[in-house]
Motif scaffolding. Sequence first.
Motif: not given
Length: 437
Positions: A289, A293, A345, A347, A352, A355
Amino acid sequence: MIEKGKSVLLFLLVVISLVQSYFLAYSMPYMEAKVKTELDYVKTEPLGTEENVENLIFPEQLVLHLGDDKHTVFYPSTLPYYDLILTKLQGREFKGMKRDLVNTVDWDQIRRENKGVELRFGRDIPFELLQRVFKIDDDFLFWRDSIDRIWIYSSKSSDEVRTFFFSADGSNVYESERADITIGDVEGYVGFGQYWDPYSSEDGNVYIPDKPISRLLRMEVPFSRYTTEQMQDNLFFDPTTTRTIQDRQDGPQFYTDGKRGLKVEQDGIWMTYTDPVAPTNGENDIIDNVMAATSFVNQHGGWNEKYQLVKEIESESESIIRFQQYYREVPIVSGSSMNFGYMQLTLQQGFVSSYNRSLLVLSNEMKNKSTRQLPGGDQLRDVIGNLDLGGRNIEALFPAYRPSLGKETVVMSPVWAARLLTGEVIIVADSIPASTK
């Protein structure tokens, strides 16, 4: 003669077959070009720069232990010394990891008596990510652990250099028994701090300068901003299908393509993008992740300043990743007055779902600069002692910029900021005009 003719005919048939196969194979792209997928709509305009994850991982402090219970602290803004030490250590190799319990050693005695350097990251860094920054032995059985400190010191009693990686949960410590760092290296690191501001600590965690420091400027920084149209082009597969839900000058603006949503607020300087992700039953890996990101920001807005990975919250369903913004090597801490100075972010398995980021782009130009003084010594201790923290303890203290938004500039004012054990960052003390004496 007839047999010879058959051979020639067979040869010609084979050649014709090969030619036909060639045209069939290499004419396919013309057919494929007529097929359009959802991803073909993405025509993202390059905005900020792209970044590698290893450049987002660096210590928030280098604590230098000078021996005889003398100490100093370097921050990323302590140039060039911070960079010199970090670059040298990134070129060293750390091999032969051995795990032990952290309480088997009196670390307070070591910091008082021995010369050395602590690299304090201030958050959990998985070994697998740390390996992208430092040359850590591949043959290591504890990769799933995370660390928040590296401590290198030269032992007075044994005349050797020892290197330790501290687990973020405070239970284990990993010693690199074959690190290629010499006593001369440690003396060199410590030498950079001999004439720097002296710091003291009662518990070995929070270091406070013995005197006020006047190394940061108050300044006005001009800015530009990403437009709503630019972000729609970067975030929606087909911006032509995007519609406005609410578009008012005196409030937030909302846009959607029917699935994804974009909210722009704070007079056009802050955005929140959401993309619903269907729940899954697979493993939610924090490292995957973090990488996802970083890649997402590279493709959707980019990095317009220096950023640092500061938060990784992992649950079974999702990961929350936050990147702290720096300006001129100093972190920006906005407090509760405005959203600014970070990206965040959420996730799920690399996808995602939200954001958040600022749309302001700070200039390298500075206006109306003035030197400011941050308190130190007993004055700063009194300020900290009078804080109402509701039982929450401070685990780190560092200089930062508090932003204040004007019409054409952002005013950056030096402050002392503190990170609590909960991970929350607060502003502790303001600066005052530096003495002209």
